[in-house]
Design a protein around this motif. Structure first.
Motif, PDB file in Angstrom:
ATOM      1  N   VAL A  89      22.769 -45.106 -16.608  1.00  0.00           N
ATOM      2  CA  VAL A  89      22.795 -46.576 -16.695  1.00  0.00           C
ATOM      3  C   VAL A  89      21.864 -47.043 -17.826  1.00  0.00           C
ATOM      4  O   VAL A  89      22.147 -48.033 -18.511  1.00  0.00           O
ATOM      5  N   VAL A  90      20.776 -46.321 -18.024  1.00  0.00           N
ATOM      6  CA  VAL A  90      19.856 -46.654 -19.125  1.00  0.00           C
ATOM      7  C   VAL A  90      20.617 -46.578 -20.459  1.00  0.00           C
ATOM      8  O   VAL A  90      20.541 -47.491 -21.288  1.00  0.00           O
ATOM      9  N   ILE A  91      21.401 -45.512 -20.625  1.00  0.00           N
ATOM     10  CA  ILE A  91      22.153 -45.353 -21.885  1.00  0.00           C
ATOM     11  C   ILE A  91      23.257 -46.412 -21.973  1.00  0.00           C
ATOM     12  O   ILE A  91      23.422 -47.048 -23.010  1.00  0.00           O
ATOM     13  N   ALA A  92      23.976 -46.622 -20.876  1.00  0.00           N
ATOM     14  CA  ALA A  92      25.078 -47.596 -20.892  1.00  0.00           C
ATOM     15  C   ALA A  92      24.589 -48.987 -21.277  1.00  0.00           C
ATOM     16  O   ALA A  92      25.315 -49.762 -21.898  1.00  0.00           O
ATOM     17  N   THR A  93      23.350 -49.315 -20.921  1.00  0.00           N
ATOM     18  CA  THR A  93      22.840 -50.659 -21.197  1.00  0.00           C
ATOM     19  C   THR A  93      22.019 -50.698 -22.498  1.00  0.00           C
ATOM     20  O   THR A  93      21.323 -51.680 -22.765  1.00  0.00           O
ATOM     21  N   GLY A  94      22.103 -49.635 -23.283  1.00  0.00           N
ATOM     22  CA  GLY A  94      21.452 -49.636 -24.600  1.00  0.00           C
ATOM     23  C   GLY A  94      19.947 -49.518 -24.536  1.00  0.00           C
ATOM     24  O   GLY A  94      19.244 -49.929 -25.468  1.00  0.00           O
TER      25      GLY A  94
ATOM     26  N   HIS B 106      25.096 -53.210 -29.756  1.00  0.00           N
ATOM     27  CA  HIS B 106      26.100 -52.195 -29.456  1.00  0.00           C
ATOM     28  C   HIS B 106      27.142 -52.832 -28.529  1.00  0.00           C
ATOM     29  O   HIS B 106      26.808 -53.258 -27.426  1.00  0.00           O
ATOM     30  N   PRO B 107      28.402 -52.898 -28.968  1.00  0.00           N
ATOM     31  CA  PRO B 107      29.397 -53.623 -28.172  1.00  0.00           C
ATOM     32  C   PRO B 107      29.504 -53.126 -26.730  1.00  0.00           C
ATOM     33  O   PRO B 107      29.745 -53.926 -25.821  1.00  0.00           O
ATOM     34  N   LEU B 108      29.319 -51.819 -26.511  1.00  0.00           N
ATOM     35  CA  LEU B 108      29.471 -51.318 -25.138  1.00  0.00           C
ATOM     36  C   LEU B 108      28.211 -51.559 -24.298  1.00  0.00           C
ATOM     37  O   LEU B 108      28.293 -51.709 -23.076  1.00  0.00           O
ATOM     38  N   ALA B 109      27.052 -51.620 -24.955  1.00  0.00           N
ATOM     39  CA  ALA B 109      25.826 -51.977 -24.226  1.00  0.00           C
ATOM     40  C   ALA B 109      25.936 -53.438 -23.779  1.00  0.00           C
ATOM     41  O   ALA B 109      25.597 -53.795 -22.640  1.00  0.00           O
ATOM     42  N   LYS B 110      26.450 -54.244 -24.688  1.00  0.00           N
ATOM     43  CA  LYS B 110      26.640 -55.669 -24.384  1.00  0.00           C
ATOM     44  C   LYS B 110      27.623 -55.834 -23.215  1.00  0.00           C
ATOM     45  O   LYS B 110      27.387 -56.619 -22.290  1.00  0.00           O
ATOM     46  N   LEU B 111      28.693 -55.065 -23.291  1.00  0.00           N
ATOM     47  CA  LEU B 111      29.704 -55.109 -22.224  1.00  0.00           C
ATOM     48  C   LEU B 111      29.109 -54.656 -20.884  1.00  0.00           C
ATOM     49  O   LEU B 111      29.384 -55.247 -19.830  1.00  0.00           O
TER      50      LEU B 111
ATOM     51  N   ALA C   4      15.547 -58.264 -17.022  1.00  0.00           N
ATOM     52  CA  ALA C   4      15.004 -56.895 -17.072  1.00  0.00           C
ATOM     53  C   ALA C   4      14.588 -56.453 -15.667  1.00  0.00           C
ATOM     54  O   ALA C   4      14.775 -55.298 -15.283  1.00  0.00           O
ATOM     55  N   LYS C   5      14.061 -57.391 -14.884  1.00  0.00           N
ATOM     56  CA  LYS C   5      13.638 -57.065 -13.512  1.00  0.00           C
ATOM     57  C   LYS C   5      14.832 -56.639 -12.653  1.00  0.00           C
ATOM     58  O   LYS C   5      14.750 -55.698 -11.864  1.00  0.00           O
ATOM     59  N   GLU C   6      15.933 -57.374 -12.815  1.00  0.00           N
ATOM     60  CA  GLU C   6      17.132 -57.039 -12.030  1.00  0.00           C
ATOM     61  C   GLU C   6      17.685 -55.680 -12.477  1.00  0.00           C
ATOM     62  O   GLU C   6      18.108 -54.871 -11.645  1.00  0.00           O
ATOM     63  N   LEU C   7      17.626 -55.423 -13.782  1.00  0.00           N
ATOM     64  CA  LEU C   7      18.114 -54.136 -14.286  1.00  0.00           C
ATOM     65  C   LEU C   7      17.250 -52.984 -13.763  1.00  0.00           C
ATOM     66  O   LEU C   7      17.767 -51.909 -13.439  1.00  0.00           O
ATOM     67  N   MET C   8      15.945 -53.215 -13.645  1.00  0.00           N
ATOM     68  CA  MET C   8      15.071 -52.186 -13.054  1.00  0.00           C
ATOM     69  C   MET C   8      15.586 -51.828 -11.658  1.00  0.00           C
ATOM     70  O   MET C   8      15.633 -50.660 -11.261  1.00  0.00           O
TER      71      MET C   8
END
Ligand code: MEV
Length: 424
Positions: A274-279, A332-337, A347-351
């Motif tokens: 998920v870290v990579i997917a979100t750039g 990065h278009p896929l990170a954005k997606l 960032a807190k929610e992503l954590m």
């Protein structure tokens, strides 16, 4: 003849590739074809990728999958995952569904503080240095004003600056230990810029600045993810035996470093994807997480398990410095997606989402390891990789997959079946 080259970065992309294949490949046209096969047709998009790094020759694809049915603090998510490892996405999906009927995952952010340090040498008297630091402290913060202006508008900035005496461990060595709040950005550039401005202001004839850099060890940028339910609600065969073995597996990882490393690697299967997917920066996350796992001086499990009054509880704490703005998150278009798929988290929610992915992965691994073992499921997924390696056609893949239903998959068995089909 030497293969050393100067001015490589100044060559055009075509020239770089030609030089590379002439010097390092036996079959030039094959290498060129492979490199160019992964170029994007859309020139603007390719240029974007070219510009992420230096000396770009091609794009390296990794599959992006989705694990749906995650319920985190009552909110539903489909989680994007980028990984080359088979079974990871399937395991996350299964466990997400499993816990969604038992209240889902509960998460809490325990802190968001990040750290940077100015490392310096000072040979004089400590009391003199302390006085100098005290006099300078306000000016040190003021030196960062142009950098912190926007961050302060977003509620972030410098939290504190401390002088730390490290001379007991290294002669003349001191630090400025600086804490930051960087809100929705990972903050690496922000922190490093602040540190260099602070170092510039602090420097004097007696102080030799060695370096100024953020720390990827962020034990105060911490998130907890947990699941719990009554043992009999687990809905597995022989739930009491299941939780006992599961508990033992976690305890083994708590006391045995060889096992803890593999146990934590399984957690990072979910986290990194998920870290990579979100750039985000997976090296930073990896470094910080493993340092946290070793914080007592002995490397140990990141996750823990308790069985109290018939209730099974499983949780982990992870230090995660992440961003949902800045870096390549919007580039990065896929990170954005991915961030859009996650409904534009802070960032807190992503954590919280990423810690959940780690816990889910760990649950899946321990459940498999303490029941059927992992090879059965893993090799089933790996079957497709083996068939691709063998260059199997779609029909051959279908036939061989059908053949292995209910059977044990091994590399040798697949090769033998493939050869058998092709002999006919
Ligand atoms: C494989 O990538 C991860 C596991 O080894 C994790 C574990 O052993 O807990 C299955």
């Amino acid at each position: 003849m030497t293969k050393m080259i100067s001015g490589f970065s100044k060559l055009t992309k075509e020239e770089k590739i030609n030089w590379l294949v002439e010097n390092y490949f036996d079959n030039n046209s094959n290498a060129i074809n492979t490199i160019k096969q992964y170029w994007h047709d859309d020139k603007k998009l390719q240029q974007l990728h070219d510009d992420f790094i230096e000396n770009t020759v091609s794009n390296f694809y990794l599959p992006m999958g989705v694990a749906p049915n995650f319920l985190i603090n009552g909110k539903e998510y489909a989680v994007p995952m980028v990984t080359e490892e088979s079974s990871v996405v399937a395991a996350a999906s299964l466990v997400a569904k499993f816990w969604s009927t038992k209240g889902g995952f509960k998460t809490t952010v325990l802190g968001t503080t990040k750290i940077g340090q100015v490392h310096f040498m000072f040979a004089g008297d400590t009391a003199t240095l302390e006085r100098y630091f005290k006099e300078k402290k306000i000016a040190l913060v003021a030196a960062t004003a142009s950098i912190t202006k926007n961050m302060e508008k977003r509620g972030g900035g410098i939290l504190d600056i401390k002088l730390v005496d490290k001379t007991a461990e290294l002669e003349n060595y001191y630090q400025l230990h600086i804490t930051f709040e960087t809100k929705d950005s990972m903050g690496a550039n922000f922190i490093n810029s602040c540190l260099e401005a602070i170092a510039g202001e602090f420097r004097n004839d007696a102080i030799e600045i060695v370096m100024s850099i953020l720390s990827n060890y962020v034990p105060e940028c911490l998130v907890r993810a947990e699941v719990s339910c009554k043992i009999e609600e687990l809905g597995v065969p022989n739930p009491q035996k299941f939780v006992e073995k599961f508990y033992q597996a976690v305890k083994i990882a708590e006391i045995e470093p060889y096992r803890a490393v593999t146990h934590n690697k399984g957690i990072m299967n979910g986290v990194d994807a998920v870290v990579i997917a979100t750039g985000n920066d997976f090296r930073a996350v990896e470094a910080g997480v493993h340092a946290y796992a070793a914080r007592s001086g002995k490397y140990t499990s990141l996750s823990h398990c308790a069985i109290d009054d018939g209730v099974f509880k499983f949780w982990l704490d992870l230090p995660l410095a992440l961003g949902t703005v800045g870096g390549i998150t919007a580039l990065h278009p896929l990170a954005k997606l991915s961030l859009e798929m996650l409904q534009q988290p802070s960032a807190k929610e992503l954590m919280q989402i990423i810690a959940t992915a780690g816990l889910a992965q760990n649950f899946a691994a321990l459940r498999a390891l303490t029941t059927s073992g992992i090879q059965h499921g893993h090799m089933k997924m790996h079957l497709q990789n083996i068939l691709n390696q063998l260059g199997a056609s779609l029909r051959e893949k279908e036939k061989i997959t059908r053949f292995f239903e209910g059977k044990t998959v091994s590399h040798a068995a697949v090769v033998s079946k493939f050869e058998e089909i092709n002999k006919r």
